[in-house]
Design a protein around this motif. Structure first.
Motif, PDB file in Angstrom:
ATOM      1  N   LEU A   1      21.671  88.821  70.285  1.00  0.00           N
ATOM      2  CA  LEU A   1      22.978  88.995  71.544  1.00  0.00           C
ATOM      3  C   LEU A   1      23.654  89.513  71.792  1.00  0.00           C
ATOM      4  O   LEU A   1      23.966  89.897  72.628  1.00  0.00           O
ATOM      5  CB  LEU A   1      23.671  87.468  70.640  1.00  0.00           C
ATOM      6  CG  LEU A   1      23.359  86.367  70.001  1.00  0.00           C
ATOM      7  CD1 LEU A   1      25.302  85.873  69.522  1.00  0.00           C
ATOM      8  CD2 LEU A   1      23.512  85.900  70.887  1.00  0.00           C
TER       9      LEU A   1
ATOM     10  N   TYR B   1      30.435  85.390  72.069  1.00  0.00           N
ATOM     11  CA  TYR B   1      29.663  84.585  70.781  1.00  0.00           C
ATOM     12  C   TYR B   1      31.407  84.503  69.546  1.00  0.00           C
ATOM     13  O   TYR B   1      31.715  85.446  69.815  1.00  0.00           O
ATOM     14  CB  TYR B   1      28.207  84.408  70.454  1.00  0.00           C
ATOM     15  CG  TYR B   1      28.428  86.104  69.873  1.00  0.00           C
ATOM     16  CD1 TYR B   1      27.986  85.757  68.600  1.00  0.00           C
ATOM     17  CD2 TYR B   1      28.673  87.220  70.819  1.00  0.00           C
ATOM     18  CE1 TYR B   1      28.262  86.927  68.556  1.00  0.00           C
ATOM     19  CE2 TYR B   1      28.386  88.047  70.213  1.00  0.00           C
ATOM     20  CZ  TYR B   1      28.242  88.709  69.080  1.00  0.00           C
ATOM     21  OH  TYR B   1      28.061  89.262  67.836  1.00  0.00           O
TER      22      TYR B   1
ATOM     23  N   SER C   1      28.542  79.118  70.582  1.00  0.00           N
ATOM     24  CA  SER C   1      29.163  80.330  72.175  1.00  0.00           C
ATOM     25  C   SER C   1      30.957  79.985  71.740  1.00  0.00           C
ATOM     26  O   SER C   1      30.895  78.966  70.879  1.00  0.00           O
ATOM     27  CB  SER C   1      28.696  78.954  73.219  1.00  0.00           C
ATOM     28  OG  SER C   1      29.274  77.636  73.405  1.00  0.00           O
TER      29      SER C   1
ATOM     30  N   PHE D   1      23.669  78.991  68.763  1.00  0.00           N
ATOM     31  CA  PHE D   1      23.294  80.043  69.467  1.00  0.00           C
ATOM     32  C   PHE D   1      21.431  80.766  69.024  1.00  0.00           C
ATOM     33  O   PHE D   1      20.332  81.175  68.727  1.00  0.00           O
ATOM     34  CB  PHE D   1      23.425  81.908  69.592  1.00  0.00           C
ATOM     35  CG  PHE D   1      24.406  81.566  71.255  1.00  0.00           C
ATOM     36  CD1 PHE D   1      23.545  81.508  72.037  1.00  0.00           C
ATOM     37  CD2 PHE D   1      25.347  81.881  71.000  1.00  0.00           C
ATOM     38  CE1 PHE D   1      24.732  81.034  73.608  1.00  0.00           C
ATOM     39  CE2 PHE D   1      26.264  81.880  71.720  1.00  0.00           C
ATOM     40  CZ  PHE D   1      25.800  81.243  73.331  1.00  0.00           C
TER      41      PHE D   1
END
Ligand code: FAD
Length: 820
Positions: free
Chosen positions: A350, A361, A388, A395
């Motif tokens: 990420l 996130y 999220s 995720f």
């Protein structure tokens, strides 16, 4: 007219495609071309065959060419390698491996499932004998021969991915000495660093020499052995080297035929798994797939996707329009006692995409038991969930634990695939009975915690390394005192949860606060108390003190084994076979249950009695040694028996031989609390006097008194910032002590020393030496050492380490007890 389908590659993707196609198209002509000697074998089982866990070689061969021919009417040709594809003529050129003869085979539809190959980088010496990859059944045969017939006794495994880890474990299992070399600072790249730390600890505990952050510079022959020269300059020597550095797709055939491939050589396919030529499909490790989470392109070489893609390609060849919707990379690996699993993206990925925690996130990390704590055998697992900011998208997730990890990662993977978010995780109705789960399954708990964080009930879960990296952080430990005895969170203020409301004044509201308990549940309750009392930024430490210990295992004191009995005095003793008069079963108890139970049971026992305690919580094995040391009890043994950890604990210290036991108490005990020169002098003069009269004397140095026992020179030891500050402010050794009065910036102290010399009064150093010669027991209080950040290496020779119990034991045998 029936169509002719030629499939290149006869294992995961190819074999499933062939079998499915036959079930759909009875009249299709299916030719399966495989260059190796076997089709449809269990390559995932190869490491376990090397370790003899899967004993039968034939168990790996899931399907023989003969059965495929007979049952599925498939023309299976092993040892037939496809050399090229002629898309114009719709033929492949094939070489019979055994004879070298070549021929052409025509197709209507072609399926490429050529898989991937292990990477062999151009390292000097890489082609020396006994440097092996483990990819095929013949590879496994070769490694087994080296072990069983050539008696290879040592191995270096290069690469800490799942094949490297499985090989390290299985080679160890086969009795070899194993080193594992990994260039990154962690194993298992799908995990974030902190989630990999428990694996590192476990790998080392299982006797593998783990070298992180180091790569291979060269291989050199050394007689029968191989020298593995590392980039760090170190050299490892072994009889066998396993290369498990990574894979590259076998995309050359496709590339040479003019099909579109990506930069890594992976074949580009559409959602129906068709290549840039509509007559050619491709599946498995060799293709580029859609990243299920971000919908861009990636490569994920795993057996599950390969098998499913083989099936989808067959469906589409038979006329369907079925899309492959992408890979999540859901995977699981066993690493000795632990299981590690992941799905979707990790936090590193990420961040690499430019995402920021708190903006794009959030993440929560929790520790939960595999099933109800009251049912025997529950084992903790740590779950990290990434989602999220609106909680609607998962995720990714990672789990490390001993049991039930696979089912939880699968549950999260399913939720993710079906588009669920954290609310859905918390709502899932999952099967529950005590042996299997809890009424609130760990997956539900991850959902609850995520919703609490998003709902602003507290600031969130702290980063695992916040205590190491953030300054001005207030650490609060709300565990019970008995738990703190077993492990103290460095620099934390300790206020048990039950006392928190009354002791809020001891904390600073203006500072960011990170709360610890054992696993995070009590910390959350504490966080809510703090938040509702005006503390603004309150975080819970992820997974609690347990996870802190695991992520900092290489920095904090851990005590996982007791090879020899360790007394609170720090001495070991041969006690023969101690018989336990008390047995307690804490198996299945959730932390801190086992330590609390030991503590309570200890109160009912007489000194010298032995308790046998078994617990399934691996943290117990880590804690019990430190707890014994700090409470003045003796850990006689601490070992794993099956799934449980069994410790033998004697109440009190090591019993003295009968000859040393005095009938009437005549000993003297002196607690040296002060660090003032005059007071310390007085205590040694009294102690030496008593020793001269033949009395046993114990001097117990606690708090400022500990400064007397410090070595004058600086000793290099690892300390936290606060410990360093504390240590820096404390006098180092007897020579630095000052008078309690009339010190006059050191003049008074100097004058006193001069007068003592003039009048032939022994200096403090001489008194200490005399005390040692007279057999006076100098005991440093381990609890104060912890608090003051003093390490055993910093103490002068001849000092024992002991807890309050050690001192009390001696005090009971004394008729004089002084506090100075
Ligand atoms: P493969 O199954 O590798 O099959 C490709 C076949 O194509 C090979 O047999 C090869 O000989 C043949 N071939 C290649 N080129 C040609 C040619 N020109 N002509 C003819 N034949 C050719 N995945 C998991 O999900 N979980 C695990 O636990 C796991 N463990 C693994 C352990 C090991 C030791 C290995 C090696 C792999 C493991 N994998 C695991 C990965 C998994 O096996 C692969 O992702 C999967 O097999 C890929 O399937 P595939 O059909 O694309 O390729």
């Amino acid at each position: 007219m029936s169509k002719k389908v030629v499939i290149i590659g006869g294992v995961a993707g190819g074999a499933s495609c062939a079998a499915r196609l036959r079930r759909l198209e009875e009249n299709a002509e299916i030719v399966l071309l495989e260059r190796g000697p076997y089709i449809s074998y269990a390559n995932c089982g190869l490491p376990y065959h090397v370790g003899d866990v899967i004993k039968s070689r034939s168990a790996l061969l899931l399907q023989t060419p003969e059965v495929m021919k007979e049952r599925f009417k498939i023309d299976v040709r092993v040892k037939n390698e496809v050399l090229s594809i002629d898309r114009e003529k719709k033929t492949v050129s094939v070489r019979r491996v055994e004879t070298g003869e070549t021929y052409e085979e025509a197709y209507d539809t072609l399926v490429i499932s050529t898989g991937s190959s292990p990477v062999r980088p151009p390292i000097p010496g890489i082609d020396l004998p006994h440097i092996q990859s483990l990819w095929t059944v013949p590879d496994a045969d070769e490694v087994r021969t080296l072990i069983t017939e050539q008696k290879a006794a040592s191995a270096v495994v290069v690469g800490g991915g799942f094949i490297g880890l499985e090989m390290a474990e299985n080679l160890k299992h086969a009795g070899l000495t194993v080193s594992l070399v990994e260039m990154l600072d962690q194993v298992m790249a799908p995990l974030d660093y902190e989630m990999a730390q428990p694996l590192h600890e476990n790998i080392r505990q299982n006797g593998v020499d783990l070298r992180l952050g180091d790569g291979v510079a060269a291989f050199r022959q050394n007689g029968e052995l191989i020298d593995v020269e590392l980039k760090s300059g170190k050299t490892l020597t072994a009889a066998l080297v396993i290369l498990a550095i990574g894979v590259r797709p076998n995309g050359e055939l496709a590339k040479n035929a003019g099909l579109t491939v990506n930069a890594r050589g992976g074949i580009v396919v559409d959602e129906y798994l068709r290549t840039s030529d509509p007559a050619i499909y491709a599946v498995g490790d060799v293709i580029e797939v859609t990243d299920f989470v971000f919908k861009d392109r990636t490569m994920i070489p795993l057996a599950g996707p390969a098998n499913k893609q083989g099936r989808i390609a067959a469906n589409n060849i038979a006329g369907a329009s079925e899309a492959y919707k992408g890979s999540q990379g859901t995977s699981v690996v066993q690493v000795f006692d632990l299981t590690a699993a992941s799905t979707g993206a990790n936090e590193r990925a990420l961040i690499k995409r430019g995402m920021e925690r708190g903006r794009d996130y959030e993440t929560v990390t929790i520790t939960q038991n595999s099933h109800a704590g009251y049912y025997p055998g529950a084992k903790p697992m740590t779950i990290k969930l990434l989602f999220s900011m609106d909680g609607k998208k998962i995720f990714g997730a990672q789990i490390v634990g001993r049991e039930g990890v696979d089912k939880r990662i699968d549950t999260i993977a399913v939720t993710q695939r079906l588009g669920g978010g954290v609310a859905e995780l918390s709502e899932l109705e999952l099967a529950y009975a005590p042996p299997f789960s809890s009424a609130k399954d760990p997956v539900n708990m991850a959902g609850f915690v995520a919703r609490n964080v998003l709902g602003g009930l507290y600031a969130g879960i702290a980063p695992w390394n916040a205590p190491d990296t953030l300054e001005n952080l207030q650490l609060l430990d709300v565990r019970e005192s008995v738990e703190v005895m077993a492990f103290t969170v460095p620099n934390a203020v300790h206020i048990p949860l039950g006392q928190l409301r009354d002791r809020l004044g001891e904390l600073d509201k203006s500072r960011e606060t990170v709360v610890f308990c054992a696993i995070g549940v009590r910390a959350y309750n504490a966080a809510r108390i703090l938040v509702q009392n005006g503390f603004k930024r309150v975080y819970v430490y992820p997974g609690g003190a347990r996870f802190y210990q695991a992520t900092h295992y290489d920095k904090v004191e851990t005590d996982v084994s007791a090879g020899a009995p360790v007394a609170d005095s720090g001495q070991t003793a041969d006690l023969g076979e101690p018989a336990a008069s008390m047995r307690i079963d804490c198996s299945g108890m959730q932390c801190p249950g086992p330590i609390m139970k030991v503590f309570e049971t200890m109160q009912t026992m007489k000194p010298g009695e032995v308790m046998e305690v078994s617990a399934s919580d691996p943290g117990f094995a880590r804690d019990i040694g430190a707890w014994c040391r700090r409470t003045g009890n003796t850990l006689l043994s601490n070992e794993r028996q099956g799934d449980d950890y069994v410790a033998l604990v004697r109440k009190g210290g090591v019993p003295k031989p009968a000859a040393e036991v005095h009938e009437t108490p005549e000993g003297k005990t002196i607690i040296v609390f002060s660090g003032d020169l005059d007071k310390v002098l007085a205590s040694f003069i009294i102690a030496n006097g008593a020793a001269a009269m033949g009395r046993p004397v114990t001097m117990f140095f606690t708090f400022w008194g500990l400064t007397v026992l410090r070595r004058p020179e600086k000793v290099r030891v690892k300390k936290s910032f606060v410990e360093k500050m504390f240590g820096g402010m404390m006098p180092r050794g007897s020579g630095k002590l000052k008078l309690s009065r009339m010190n006059m910036a050191g003049m008074g102290t100097g004058m006193m020393k001069a007068i003592m010399k003039q009048k032939n009064v022994d200096s403090l150093d001489t008194l200490i030496e005399k005390a040692k010669k007279a057999g006076i027991k100098l005991v440093a209080c381990t609890m104060s050492m912890d608090v003051m950040g003093i390490r055993p290496e910093e103490l002068i020779d001849g000092v024992e380490l002991g807890g309050v119990g050690a001192y009390l034991g001696d005090a009971e045998e004394s008729n004089v007890n002084l506090f100075i």
